[in-house]
Each structure stands twice: as structure tokens, then as C-alpha cells.
Scaffold this motif. Structure first.
Motif, PDB file in Angstrom:
ATOM      1  N   ASN A 180       0.808  -1.221   0.000  1.00  0.00           N
ATOM      2  CA  ASN A 180       0.000   0.000   0.000  1.00  0.00           C
ATOM      3  C   ASN A 180       0.842   1.273   0.000  1.00  0.00           C
ATOM      4  OD1 ASN A 180      -2.610  -1.270   0.128  1.00  0.00           O
ATOM      5  ND2 ASN A 180      -2.104  -1.828   2.245  1.00  0.00           N
ATOM      6  N   ASN A 210      -2.356  -2.300  -5.720  1.00  0.00           N
ATOM      7  CA  ASN A 210      -3.744  -2.555  -6.131  1.00  0.00           C
ATOM      8  C   ASN A 210      -4.210  -1.554  -7.174  1.00  0.00           C
ATOM      9  OD1 ASN A 210      -5.087  -4.855  -4.974  1.00  0.00           O
ATOM     10  ND2 ASN A 210      -4.736  -3.926  -2.961  1.00  0.00           N
ATOM     11  N   LYS A 211      -3.777  -0.298  -7.050  1.00  0.00           N
ATOM     12  CA  LYS A 211      -4.157   0.721  -8.025  1.00  0.00           C
ATOM     13  C   LYS A 211      -3.392   0.539  -9.332  1.00  0.00           C
ATOM     14  CE  LYS A 211      -5.748   4.467  -5.049  1.00  0.00           C
ATOM     15  NZ  LYS A 211      -5.610   5.909  -4.721  1.00  0.00           N
ATOM     16  N   ASP A 261      -4.958  -3.554 -10.152  1.00  0.00           N
ATOM     17  CA  ASP A 261      -6.325  -3.869  -9.724  1.00  0.00           C
ATOM     18  C   ASP A 261      -6.658  -5.353  -9.848  1.00  0.00           C
ATOM     19  OD1 ASP A 261      -8.833  -3.343  -8.685  1.00  0.00           O
ATOM     20  OD2 ASP A 261      -9.724  -2.861 -10.633  1.00  0.00           O
ATOM     21  N   GLU A 262      -5.775  -6.190  -9.322  1.00  0.00           N
ATOM     22  CA  GLU A 262      -5.982  -7.642  -9.297  1.00  0.00           C
ATOM     23  C   GLU A 262      -5.574  -8.152  -7.914  1.00  0.00           C
ATOM     24  OE1 GLU A 262      -7.173  -9.757 -11.511  1.00  0.00           O
ATOM     25  OE2 GLU A 262      -7.351  -8.507 -13.299  1.00  0.00           O
ATOM     26  N   PRO A 263      -6.465  -8.029  -6.911  1.00  0.00           N
ATOM     27  CA  PRO A 263      -6.122  -8.334  -5.517  1.00  0.00           C
ATOM     28  C   PRO A 263      -5.497  -9.716  -5.306  1.00  0.00           C
ATOM     29  CG  PRO A 263      -8.262  -7.283  -5.639  1.00  0.00           C
ATOM     30  CD  PRO A 263      -7.857  -7.567  -7.048  1.00  0.00           C
ATOM     31  N   CYS A 317       0.248   4.752 -11.699  1.00  0.00           N
ATOM     32  CA  CYS A 317      -1.123   4.221 -11.706  1.00  0.00           C
ATOM     33  C   CYS A 317      -2.023   4.970 -12.686  1.00  0.00           C
ATOM     34  CB  CYS A 317      -1.726   4.304 -10.304  1.00  0.00           C
ATOM     35  SG  CYS A 317      -0.777   3.453  -9.036  1.00  0.00           S
TER      36      CYS A 317
END
Length: 296
Positions: A125, A138-139, A142-144, A202
Motif C-alpha cells: 500500500n 492494487n491501483k 487492480d488484481e487483488p 497508476c
């Protein structure tokens, strides 16, 4: 002014920046920033310039670019007169002797030429874009489910200048999945821009894939476009067996960035690169050069 560390001479050098006056004005003045948001970051601006760089009219730029930035043409497969456009020159292939591959299996090599930052034990993060500026993985894709694999792992950010060799390669034997595209803007990736645009990586156009490496586990490979980079071209075949040093693809004109994420406990990056990163300096690297090793 951008300084980087030359690990061969063990000295700091000042980067030659193509269009440095324009870049400083754009990202440092109110008028420049307004034009950036209205026009320069848009796909159309880069696409139109890309058309020009693909045309025969752009041939005239090549000789002056070589002279101004002291490009060693003895490394190029093609001679000057054989290039059909500026992009033909910009994406030039090199003779094998120019970029020898360190083929020791336990050795991690650089995927390309550029200036390298390396971060270990990463917080997904709070990934470092440039000193003092962070973003979230994640940004970025965007694939957790994929992102979670790389918690407390290692992140490499390889920034390519317009003067660098612009093909990128695989760091190990293995196989690679399909590349996935994410639409975005076309900000510069120079440190001047990285300090002005929050979460720039991002926001820019990018592509990503998972490389199943034989020696370093699963590696998340991300290519980030930038101003005047009309295309990110993937030249590998998904699912085929890959050899260390094989070409993965190339960027057309402009500065660009390749980002690699490794899982926890898979690699140990060379101490000098980590030391310079902690000091806030990028380290100049060539494709095929040792930058780390397998961690046991």
C-alpha cells in the motif's frame, strides 16, 4: 538536474535529458501544467508524435540525436543509413556482444538498460514512486489475488531514458502468461514529473503479465508508457519456453519504465543498488548485467 550512480566508475553523474528545457517548463510552471493536463498527457498527442516518428520524414532527426547524446552505433545491428524512420532507430536491436548475458542460473540480471531503484520487504500500500511519494500496487493493476502474492517481496523500478536501448528482456528461464493492457495517460516518467504527479505509474498507460521464472518464482512484469511513447510492443509468445535474456518486447519513442515484483524470499538485490536507492539515487544498469541473486 537528475543525478544517478554509475556502479562501474563508482561516481555520480548528471543525466542528459532529451528535451530538458521543455520538461522543466511543463512540470514547473502553471501554464505548462495546464497544457499538460489539457493536451500533453492525452493519447492523441503521443499518437500523433508517434506517427511522425514512424514516418520517413523523421529520418532527419537520427544523426543529430546520435551526435547530441553520444550514442555508440558500433553496438547497433543496423548502420545509420539503413534506418527508415526515427522509431526504427529508436527501437534498434544490438549486436549480442554489446549486452552479454550473465548466464549463471542463480544470478538475477537486469531486464533492460536504464536507471534502477530497488526496494525490499515492500508494503503493497506504500510503494515508493520517488522519494517521498508512494502508490498502491492494487491501483497499479487492480488484481487483488495476484497483488497479495508479492507482500513483503521485492520491487525493481527500471527507468529508461530516451537515450537508452529500448528493448526489454526476460530475467530467467521460464514461461510467461498473456500480457494485459490498461488504458491511461502519457505523463513523463522522469523524476521531475514523478515529484509533480501523485501516483503517476497508476495513471499512465501500462501492460502487465506474470512470468513463471524457474529460479525466482512468479514475477509480476509491468511496462509503463510515457509521453510520446505511442506503443508498448510485446514480441514474446505467451506459454512458450523462454530462455534467460530472450526479448520480451520494446517501447517506441520516449522515456519509459519497467517494474518487476518478486515474491518474498526469492531474490537478494546487490548491496550497492540497495545502498544507492536508500540514498535516493538510481543506479545506471545495462541489460544482462547482474543486479542480484537467488535467495535460498
Amino acid at each position: 538536474m537528475v543525478k544517478f550512480y554509475n556502479r562501474e566508475t563508482k561516481e555520480y553523474e548528471t543525466e542528459q535529458i532529451a528535451g530538458d528545457t521543455y520538461l522543466n517548463w511543463t512540470y514547473s510552471s502553471p501554464v505548462g501544467m495546464r497544457l499538460l493536463e489539457l493536451i500533453i498527457k492525452k493519447k492523441l498527442f503521443s499518437k500523433l508524435y508517434g506517427y511522425y516518428c514512424d514516418s520517413k520524414r523523421s529520418q532527419k532527426k537520427i544523426a543529430s540525436f546520435i551526435k547530441n547524446f553520444n550514442i555508440d552505433m558500433s553496438h547497433s545491428e543496423k548502420s545509420l543509413e539503413r534506418f527508415e524512420s526515427f522509431n526504427d532507430f529508436f527501437t534498434r536491436k544490438l549486436v549480442k556482444a554489446a549486452r552479454p548475458i550473465n548466464n549463471i542460473l542463480e544470478t538475477l540480471i537486469s531486464p533492460g538498460d536504464g536507471r534502477l531503484l530497488a526496494y525490499e520487504n515492500i508494503d503493497l500500500n506504500k510503494l515508493v514512486q520517488v522519494k517521498g511519494y508512494t502508490y498502491s500496487l492494487n491501483k497499479l493493476i487492480d488484481e487483488p489475488n495476484i497483488v497479495s502474492k508479492f507482500s513483503e517481496g521485492t520491487c525493481l523500478i527500471l527507468r529508461l531514458c530516451p537515450t537508452d536501448y529500448h528493448r526489454f528482456h526476460f530475467i530467467d528461464n521460464g514461461t510467461c502468461e498473456d500480457s494485459k493492457k490498461i488504458k491511461g495517460d502519457y505523463y513523463s516518467v522522469n523524476p521531475i514529473a514523478l515529484k509533480k504527479v501523485p501516483e503517476l505509474f497508476c495513471k499512465n498507460k501500462r501492460e502487465w503479465s506474470i512470468f513463471h521464472s524457474n529460479n525466482f518464482g512468479d514475477v509480476l512484469h509491468i511496462e509503463v508508457g510515457a509521453t510520446c511513447v505511442g506503443s508498448i510492443i510485446q514480441t514474446y509468445t505467451p506459454g512458450n519456453t523462454i530462455k534467460k535474456g530472450d526479448e520480451k518486447g520494446y517501447f517506441k519513442f520516449g522515456g519509459s519504465t519497467t517494474i518487476l515484483f518478486f515474491q518474498k524470499g526469492k531474490v537478494k538485490i546487490d548491496d550497492d543498488i540497495i545502498e544507492q536507492t536508500n540514498k535516493g539515487y538510481e543506479t545506471k544498469i545495462l541489460m544482462g548485467e547482474k543486479i542480484g541473486e537467488k535467495k535460498y
